[in-house]
Design a protein around this motif. Sequence first.
Motif, PDB file in Angstrom:
ATOM      1  N   ILE A 117      43.212 -28.143 -61.133  1.00 14.09           N
ATOM      2  CA  ILE A 117      41.926 -28.840 -61.252  1.00 14.09           C
ATOM      3  C   ILE A 117      41.986 -29.862 -62.390  1.00 14.09           C
ATOM      4  N   ASN A 118      42.552 -29.455 -63.533  1.00 19.58           N
ATOM      5  CA  ASN A 118      42.624 -30.367 -64.685  1.00 19.58           C
ATOM      6  C   ASN A 118      43.501 -31.588 -64.411  1.00 19.58           C
ATOM      7  N   SER A 120      43.894 -32.988 -61.510  1.00 19.02           N
ATOM      8  CA  SER A 120      43.387 -33.713 -60.341  1.00 19.02           C
ATOM      9  C   SER A 120      42.710 -35.017 -60.752  1.00 19.02           C
ATOM     10  N   SER A 121      42.352 -35.800 -59.759  1.00 20.75           N
ATOM     11  CA  SER A 121      41.686 -37.093 -60.015  1.00 20.75           C
ATOM     12  C   SER A 121      40.166 -36.947 -60.089  1.00 20.75           C
ATOM     13  N   LEU A 122      39.678 -35.728 -60.211  1.00 22.50           N
ATOM     14  CA  LEU A 122      38.240 -35.505 -60.335  1.00 22.50           C
ATOM     15  C   LEU A 122      37.728 -36.069 -61.662  1.00 22.50           C
ATOM     16  N   THR A 123      36.456 -36.362 -61.699  1.00 25.93           N
ATOM     17  CA  THR A 123      35.847 -36.821 -62.953  1.00 25.93           C
ATOM     18  C   THR A 123      35.770 -35.644 -63.919  1.00 25.93           C
ATOM     19  N   ALA A 125      33.270 -34.421 -65.411  1.00 35.59           N
ATOM     20  CA  ALA A 125      32.111 -33.584 -65.083  1.00 35.59           C
ATOM     21  C   ALA A 125      32.411 -32.676 -63.886  1.00 35.59           C
ATOM     22  N   GLU A 126      33.086 -33.240 -62.866  1.00 32.81           N
ATOM     23  CA  GLU A 126      33.443 -32.427 -61.691  1.00 32.81           C
ATOM     24  C   GLU A 126      34.430 -31.330 -62.075  1.00 32.81           C
ATOM     25  N   LYS A 127      35.408 -31.692 -62.920  1.00 38.70           N
ATOM     26  CA  LYS A 127      36.395 -30.699 -63.375  1.00 38.70           C
ATOM     27  C   LYS A 127      35.686 -29.549 -64.086  1.00 38.70           C
ATOM     28  N   THR A 129      32.620 -28.561 -63.758  1.00 42.10           N
ATOM     29  CA  THR A 129      31.828 -27.797 -62.780  1.00 42.10           C
ATOM     30  C   THR A 129      32.726 -26.818 -62.023  1.00 42.10           C
ATOM     31  N   TYR A 130      33.858 -27.329 -61.486  1.00 49.23           N
ATOM     32  CA  TYR A 130      34.761 -26.472 -60.709  1.00 49.23           C
ATOM     33  C   TYR A 130      35.381 -25.375 -61.577  1.00 49.23           C
ATOM     34  N   LYS A 133      32.742 -22.716 -62.166  1.00 50.69           N
ATOM     35  CA  LYS A 133      32.513 -21.906 -60.959  1.00 50.69           C
ATOM     36  C   LYS A 133      33.691 -20.985 -60.669  1.00 50.69           C
TER      37      LYS A 133
END
Length: 171
Positions: A117-118, A120-123, A125-127, A129-130, A133
Amino acid sequence: MDKFPRDKQNQLLTILYDKFPDELSSEEYDTLVKLFGTERNLYSNLWYLYQHDLIEDFHLKTRALYDDITDLILIEKIKITTKGVDFIRDDGGLSAIINVTTIKIHNETLDKLEDIINKSSLTPAEKATYLGKLKELPVDATKHLVLKLLDLGLSRTPDVIQLISSYCQSQ
Protein backbone atom coordinates in the motif's frame (compact mmCIF):
# COMPACT_ATOMS: atom_id res chain seq x y z
CA MET A 1 -27.33 -42.84 -25.34
CA ASP A 2 -24.47 -41.87 -23.01
CA LYS A 3 -22.75 -44.98 -21.68
CA PHE A 4 -21.87 -43.24 -18.40
CA PRO A 5 -24.90 -41.10 -17.49
CA ARG A 6 -24.10 -38.96 -14.45
CA ASP A 7 -27.71 -38.79 -13.29
CA LYS A 8 -28.01 -42.59 -13.22
CA GLN A 9 -24.62 -42.95 -11.53
CA ASN A 10 -25.83 -40.51 -8.90
CA GLN A 11 -29.03 -42.55 -8.44
CA LEU A 12 -26.96 -45.73 -8.11
CA LEU A 13 -24.68 -44.13 -5.49
CA THR A 14 -27.71 -42.72 -3.65
CA ILE A 15 -29.29 -46.19 -3.51
CA LEU A 16 -26.02 -47.60 -2.14
CA TYR A 17 -25.77 -44.65 0.28
CA ASP A 18 -29.28 -45.32 1.62
CA LYS A 19 -28.50 -49.04 1.89
CA PHE A 20 -25.10 -48.66 3.59
CA PRO A 21 -23.66 -50.74 5.30
CA ASP A 22 -25.89 -53.50 3.93
CA GLU A 23 -25.57 -55.16 0.55
CA LEU A 24 -28.17 -54.85 -2.17
CA SER A 25 -31.01 -57.31 -2.34
CA SER A 26 -31.69 -59.11 -5.60
CA GLU A 27 -34.75 -56.86 -6.11
CA GLU A 28 -32.62 -53.72 -5.68
CA TYR A 29 -30.06 -55.16 -8.05
CA ASP A 30 -32.81 -55.73 -10.63
CA THR A 31 -33.87 -52.10 -10.16
CA LEU A 32 -30.33 -51.00 -11.02
CA VAL A 33 -30.30 -53.19 -14.12
CA LYS A 34 -33.54 -51.53 -15.25
CA LEU A 35 -32.07 -48.11 -14.46
CA PHE A 36 -29.08 -48.74 -16.76
CA GLY A 37 -31.01 -50.71 -19.38
CA THR A 38 -28.81 -53.81 -19.38
CA GLU A 39 -26.61 -55.69 -16.96
CA ARG A 40 -23.66 -54.89 -19.20
CA ASN A 41 -24.30 -51.13 -18.90
CA LEU A 42 -24.68 -51.50 -15.14
CA TYR A 43 -21.44 -53.46 -14.99
CA SER A 44 -19.60 -50.79 -17.02
CA ASN A 45 -20.79 -48.05 -14.66
CA LEU A 46 -20.00 -50.08 -11.56
CA TRP A 47 -16.50 -50.70 -12.86
CA TYR A 48 -16.09 -46.97 -13.60
CA LEU A 49 -17.25 -46.02 -10.09
CA TYR A 50 -15.00 -48.69 -8.60
CA GLN A 51 -11.99 -47.26 -10.42
CA HIS A 52 -12.79 -43.90 -8.81
CA ASP A 53 -12.99 -45.58 -5.36
CA LEU A 54 -16.65 -44.65 -4.94
CA ILE A 55 -17.78 -48.27 -4.51
CA GLU A 56 -16.06 -51.27 -2.96
CA ASP A 57 -14.71 -54.19 -4.86
CA PHE A 58 -17.61 -56.17 -6.21
CA HIS A 59 -17.55 -59.80 -7.21
CA LEU A 60 -18.37 -61.13 -10.62
CA LYS A 61 -19.75 -64.57 -11.20
CA THR A 62 -20.30 -66.25 -14.49
CA ARG A 63 -23.54 -67.90 -15.32
CA ALA A 64 -24.36 -70.18 -18.19
CA LEU A 65 -26.69 -68.63 -20.71
CA TYR A 66 -26.70 -71.67 -22.94
CA ASP A 67 -24.73 -74.89 -22.98
CA ASP A 68 -21.28 -73.40 -23.51
CA ILE A 69 -21.85 -69.63 -23.53
CA THR A 70 -21.28 -67.72 -20.30
CA ASP A 71 -21.87 -64.16 -19.33
CA LEU A 72 -19.90 -62.42 -16.57
CA ILE A 73 -22.54 -60.09 -15.28
CA LEU A 74 -24.06 -61.46 -12.05
CA ILE A 75 -22.73 -59.03 -9.46
CA GLU A 76 -22.71 -59.37 -5.69
CA LYS A 77 -21.63 -57.39 -2.64
CA ILE A 78 -21.90 -53.91 -4.13
CA LYS A 79 -21.31 -51.28 -1.41
CA ILE A 80 -20.51 -47.59 -1.40
CA THR A 81 -17.15 -46.55 0.04
CA THR A 82 -16.53 -43.72 2.49
CA LYS A 83 -15.26 -41.69 -0.46
CA GLY A 84 -18.56 -42.44 -2.21
CA VAL A 85 -20.52 -41.34 0.85
CA ASP A 86 -18.56 -38.08 0.99
CA PHE A 87 -19.19 -37.58 -2.74
CA ILE A 88 -22.97 -37.94 -2.28
CA ARG A 89 -23.11 -35.66 0.77
CA ASP A 90 -23.87 -32.02 -0.02
CA ASP A 91 -21.30 -30.90 2.55
CA GLY A 92 -18.46 -33.09 1.27
CA GLY A 93 -18.69 -35.38 4.29
CA LEU A 94 -15.81 -35.98 6.67
CA SER A 95 -13.28 -35.52 3.87
CA ALA A 96 -14.19 -31.83 3.79
CA ILE A 97 -13.32 -31.63 7.49
CA ILE A 98 -10.29 -33.93 7.57
CA ASN A 99 -8.62 -32.54 4.44
CA VAL A 100 -8.54 -28.93 5.62
CA THR A 101 -5.33 -27.01 5.07
CA THR A 102 -4.54 -24.40 7.70
CA ILE A 103 -2.85 -21.20 6.63
CA LYS A 104 -1.39 -19.08 9.41
CA ILE A 105 -1.11 -15.38 8.81
CA HIS A 106 1.81 -13.82 10.59
CA ASN A 107 2.41 -10.15 11.34
CA GLU A 108 5.04 -10.20 8.55
CA THR A 109 2.22 -10.86 6.08
CA LEU A 110 0.37 -7.76 7.24
CA ASP A 111 3.64 -5.80 7.15
CA LYS A 112 4.07 -6.83 3.50
CA LEU A 113 0.53 -5.70 2.69
CA GLU A 114 1.28 -2.37 4.34
CA ASP A 115 4.47 -2.07 2.25
CA ILE A 116 2.47 -2.73 -0.92
CA ILE A 117 0.00 0.00 0.00
CA ASN A 118 2.80 2.44 0.92
CA LYS A 119 4.63 1.81 -2.38
CA SER A 120 1.46 2.19 -4.45
CA SER A 121 0.48 5.25 -6.47
CA LEU A 122 -2.35 6.07 -4.06
CA THR A 123 -2.53 9.52 -2.54
CA PRO A 124 -1.24 9.88 1.02
CA ALA A 125 -4.83 10.25 2.28
CA GLU A 126 -5.92 7.05 0.48
CA LYS A 127 -2.88 5.19 1.83
CA ALA A 128 -3.72 6.28 5.38
CA THR A 129 -7.36 5.20 4.92
CA TYR A 130 -6.43 1.74 3.58
CA LEU A 131 -3.73 1.19 6.20
CA GLY A 132 -6.16 2.14 8.97
CA LYS A 133 -8.85 -0.17 7.64
CA LEU A 134 -6.35 -3.01 7.18
CA LYS A 135 -5.34 -2.78 10.85
CA GLU A 136 -9.01 -2.74 11.95
CA LEU A 137 -10.00 -5.87 9.99
CA PRO A 138 -11.12 -8.82 12.10
CA VAL A 139 -9.00 -11.96 11.84
CA ASP A 140 -11.49 -13.77 9.55
CA ALA A 141 -11.66 -10.81 7.17
CA THR A 142 -7.85 -10.62 7.08
CA LYS A 143 -7.64 -14.33 6.27
CA HIS A 144 -10.22 -13.89 3.54
CA LEU A 145 -8.30 -10.95 2.07
CA VAL A 146 -5.01 -12.87 2.05
CA LEU A 147 -6.67 -15.88 0.40
CA LYS A 148 -8.22 -13.63 -2.26
CA LEU A 149 -4.79 -12.08 -2.90
CA LEU A 150 -3.32 -15.58 -3.18
CA ASP A 151 -6.06 -16.50 -5.70
CA LEU A 152 -5.29 -13.35 -7.66
CA GLY A 153 -1.59 -14.16 -7.67
CA LEU A 154 -2.22 -17.75 -8.75
CA SER A 155 -4.45 -16.54 -11.56
CA ARG A 156 -1.29 -15.05 -13.01
CA THR A 157 0.45 -18.44 -13.00
CA PRO A 158 3.15 -17.66 -15.59
CA ASP A 159 4.26 -14.64 -13.55
CA VAL A 160 4.17 -16.67 -10.33
CA ILE A 161 6.21 -19.52 -11.87
CA GLN A 162 8.74 -17.03 -13.22
CA LEU A 163 9.05 -15.39 -9.81
CA ILE A 164 9.47 -18.76 -8.05
CA SER A 165 12.06 -19.82 -10.63
CA SER A 166 14.11 -16.64 -10.32
CA TYR A 167 13.91 -16.76 -6.53
CA CYS A 168 15.04 -20.40 -6.39
CA GLN A 169 17.96 -19.74 -8.75
CA SER A 170 19.19 -16.83 -6.63
CA GLN A 171 19.29 -18.87 -3.43
